[in-house]
Motif scaffolding. Sequence first.
Motif, PDB file in Angstrom:
ATOM      1  N   ASP A 189     -11.724   6.729   3.674  1.00 32.99           N
ATOM      2  CA  ASP A 189     -10.937   7.620   4.306  1.00 32.99           C
ATOM      3  C   ASP A 189      -9.655   7.382   4.351  1.00 32.99           C
ATOM      4  OD1 ASP A 189     -13.037   7.488   5.912  1.00 32.99           O
ATOM      5  OD2 ASP A 189     -12.650   7.340   7.526  1.00 32.99           O
ATOM      6  N   ILE A 190      -8.754   6.363   3.843  1.00 35.94           N
ATOM      7  CA  ILE A 190      -7.636   6.338   3.339  1.00 35.94           C
ATOM      8  C   ILE A 190      -7.625   6.644   2.079  1.00 35.94           C
ATOM      9  CG2 ILE A 190      -5.703   4.912   2.041  1.00 35.94           C
ATOM     10  CD1 ILE A 190      -6.733   2.551   4.446  1.00 35.94           C
ATOM     11  N   LEU A 191      -8.248   6.505   1.563  1.00 38.52           N
ATOM     12  CA  LEU A 191      -8.283   7.841  -0.185  1.00 38.52           C
ATOM     13  C   LEU A 191      -8.635   9.212  -0.006  1.00 38.52           C
ATOM     14  CD1 LEU A 191      -7.532   7.520  -3.292  1.00 38.52           C
ATOM     15  CD2 LEU A 191     -10.705   7.328  -3.412  1.00 38.52           C
ATOM     16  N   GLY A 250      -1.272   5.886  10.528  1.00 40.07           N
ATOM     17  CA  GLY A 250      -2.707   5.724  11.041  1.00 40.07           C
ATOM     18  C   GLY A 250      -3.603   4.601  10.447  1.00 40.07           C
ATOM     19  N   VAL A 251      -2.907   3.917   9.925  1.00 37.54           N
ATOM     20  CA  VAL A 251      -3.726   2.859   9.270  1.00 37.54           C
ATOM     21  C   VAL A 251      -3.045   1.507   8.895  1.00 37.54           C
ATOM     22  CG1 VAL A 251      -3.833   1.457   6.933  1.00 37.54           C
ATOM     23  CG2 VAL A 251      -4.080   4.358   6.863  1.00 37.54           C
ATOM     24  N   THR A 252      -1.826   1.499   9.448  1.00 40.15           N
ATOM     25  CA  THR A 252      -1.323   0.193  10.722  1.00 40.15           C
ATOM     26  C   THR A 252      -1.539  -0.278  11.646  1.00 40.15           C
ATOM     27  OG1 THR A 252       0.684   1.050  10.365  1.00 40.15           O
ATOM     28  CG2 THR A 252      -0.002   0.277   8.099  1.00 40.15           C
ATOM     29  N   ARG A 253      -1.434  -1.452  12.061  1.00 42.59           N
ATOM     30  CA  ARG A 253      -1.673  -2.030  13.834  1.00 42.59           C
ATOM     31  C   ARG A 253      -0.797  -1.853  14.369  1.00 42.59           C
ATOM     32  NH1 ARG A 253      -6.260  -5.172  14.445  1.00 42.59           N
ATOM     33  NH2 ARG A 253      -5.028  -5.984  15.681  1.00 42.59           N
ATOM     34  N   SER A 254       0.801  -2.236  13.256  1.00 42.82           N
ATOM     35  CA  SER A 254       1.893  -2.443  14.674  1.00 42.82           C
ATOM     36  C   SER A 254       1.926  -0.871  14.735  1.00 42.82           C
ATOM     37  CB  SER A 254       3.173  -2.933  13.244  1.00 42.82           C
ATOM     38  OG  SER A 254       2.950  -1.719  12.136  1.00 42.82           O
ATOM     39  N   LEU A 267       0.964  -1.438  -0.094  1.00 44.01           N
ATOM     40  CA  LEU A 267       0.548  -0.232   0.029  1.00 44.01           C
ATOM     41  C   LEU A 267       1.290   1.614  -0.310  1.00 44.01           C
ATOM     42  CD1 LEU A 267      -2.774   1.875   0.357  1.00 44.01           C
ATOM     43  CD2 LEU A 267      -2.434   1.029   2.880  1.00 44.01           C
ATOM     44  N   ARG A 268       1.527   0.935   0.628  1.00 47.46           N
ATOM     45  CA  ARG A 268       2.925   2.116   0.447  1.00 47.46           C
ATOM     46  C   ARG A 268       3.663   3.119  -0.587  1.00 47.46           C
ATOM     47  NH1 ARG A 268       5.086   6.337   0.196  1.00 47.46           N
ATOM     48  NH2 ARG A 268       6.246   6.937   1.423  1.00 47.46           N
ATOM     49  N   ALA A 269       4.053   1.569  -1.455  1.00 46.58           N
ATOM     50  CA  ALA A 269       4.459   1.564  -2.807  1.00 46.58           C
ATOM     51  C   ALA A 269       4.117   2.254  -3.301  1.00 46.58           C
ATOM     52  CB  ALA A 269       6.041   0.619  -3.088  1.00 46.58           C
ATOM     53  N   TRP A 270       2.512   1.496  -3.620  1.00 47.99           N
ATOM     54  CA  TRP A 270       1.564   2.096  -4.337  1.00 47.99           C
ATOM     55  C   TRP A 270       0.959   4.137  -4.452  1.00 47.99           C
ATOM     56  CZ3 TRP A 270      -4.150   3.651  -3.528  1.00 47.99           C
ATOM     57  CH2 TRP A 270      -4.442   4.033  -4.961  1.00 47.99           C
ATOM     58  N   MET A 271       0.722   4.232  -2.542  1.00 48.67           N
ATOM     59  CA  MET A 271       1.032   5.379  -2.487  1.00 48.67           C
ATOM     60  C   MET A 271       1.817   6.468  -3.006  1.00 48.67           C
ATOM     61  SD  MET A 271       0.040   5.354   1.615  1.00 48.67           S
ATOM     62  CE  MET A 271      -1.678   5.141   1.835  1.00 48.67           C
ATOM     63  N   GLU A 322      -8.321  -3.457  -1.939  1.00 48.44           N
ATOM     64  CA  GLU A 322      -7.613  -4.640  -2.140  1.00 48.44           C
ATOM     65  C   GLU A 322      -6.515  -4.863  -1.213  1.00 48.44           C
ATOM     66  OE1 GLU A 322      -6.381  -6.298  -6.383  1.00 48.44           O
ATOM     67  OE2 GLU A 322      -7.424  -5.029  -6.780  1.00 48.44           O
ATOM     68  N   PHE A 323      -6.047  -3.894  -1.194  1.00 45.52           N
ATOM     69  CA  PHE A 323      -4.644  -3.774  -0.431  1.00 45.52           C
ATOM     70  C   PHE A 323      -5.162  -3.668   1.127  1.00 45.52           C
ATOM     71  CE2 PHE A 323      -2.411  -0.794  -3.418  1.00 45.52           C
ATOM     72  CZ  PHE A 323      -1.634  -1.968  -3.636  1.00 45.52           C
ATOM     73  N   ARG A 324      -6.427  -3.833   2.138  1.00 44.82           N
ATOM     74  CA  ARG A 324      -7.083  -2.688   2.975  1.00 44.82           C
ATOM     75  C   ARG A 324      -7.237  -4.946   3.538  1.00 44.82           C
ATOM     76  NH1 ARG A 324     -12.343  -2.277   4.643  1.00 44.82           N
ATOM     77  NH2 ARG A 324     -12.127  -1.986   6.482  1.00 44.82           N
ATOM     78  N   LEU A 325      -7.667  -5.090   2.471  1.00 46.39           N
ATOM     79  CA  LEU A 325      -8.613  -6.807   2.649  1.00 46.39           C
ATOM     80  C   LEU A 325      -7.161  -7.258   2.990  1.00 46.39           C
ATOM     81  CD1 LEU A 325     -11.483  -6.885   0.310  1.00 46.39           C
ATOM     82  CD2 LEU A 325     -11.359  -6.437   3.156  1.00 46.39           C
ATOM     83  N   ALA A 326      -6.351  -7.543   1.986  1.00 41.57           N
ATOM     84  CA  ALA A 326      -5.281  -8.178   2.371  1.00 41.57           C
ATOM     85  C   ALA A 326      -4.067  -7.688   3.502  1.00 41.57           C
ATOM     86  CB  ALA A 326      -3.998  -8.406   1.233  1.00 41.57           C
ATOM     87  N   GLY A 327      -4.132  -6.523   4.188  1.00 39.13           N
ATOM     88  CA  GLY A 327      -3.242  -5.924   4.611  1.00 39.13           C
ATOM     89  C   GLY A 327      -4.663  -6.602   6.201  1.00 39.13           C
ATOM     90  N   ILE A 328      -5.765  -6.792   5.997  1.00 32.76           N
ATOM     91  CA  ILE A 328      -6.301  -7.212   7.954  1.00 32.76           C
ATOM     92  C   ILE A 328      -5.915  -8.560   7.818  1.00 32.76           C
ATOM     93  CG2 ILE A 328      -8.522  -7.717   8.680  1.00 32.76           C
ATOM     94  CD1 ILE A 328      -9.409  -5.066   6.993  1.00 32.76           C
TER      95      ILE A 328
END
Length: 198
Positions: free
Chosen positions: A154-156, A185-189, A90-94, A135-141
């Motif tokens: 919200d991310i967009l 703010g988006v990641t869990r770690s 996701l970060r690379a895509w941003m 897609e990134f969000r669901l994979a990341g969850i």
Amino acid sequence: MPEPSGRPIRADARANEDKLLAAAALAFARDGAAATLKQIAKDAGVGIATLYRRFPTREQLVDATYRYETARLSARTSDLLGELPADRALRAWMSQVLDYLAAKHGMADTLKTLLQNDERLSSRTREQLTGAIDEFRLAGIGQGVIREDVPSSDILMSLAGVTLVAGAAHQRAQAERLLDLLMDGVTRSEGWRGATRS
């Protein structure tokens, strides 16, 4: 984009069109409104007649380039998720979104008119980009690295905010730092750091 007759585009014509759209995106990002159709054709390795045959007006070229770049950006999700954990992907895509917007700024005046005259184009763009983030969000969850309580919309919107305040080429370093804050703010770690991204 079909031929005016409605027939499918031949493979060689499709290849030329892809070259033209890729060259146009680079030219608009590099030269802004000063980008010339002659230079775009030269960069694509085709004659100016080929450009005009596919895109008789500058407006048509801008429209096609915008759609092409949006689709290309949206399609990057699978490749990135195949190479990186979802948060890094996701970060690379941003960062690629910043490149995409550089081309968009170069088409700003013409694109503004196009978007005003075609609300579906703007809506379709939001749908495509939100779908990519989904897609990134669901994979990341699923991987336990992205929070479940942050909607893709919200991310967009947050990403759009970064590009609004730091979208100019000379602000790229600041924009990258702001994207790192967004990822915090988006990641869990705790203590996610973009410096460690691939």
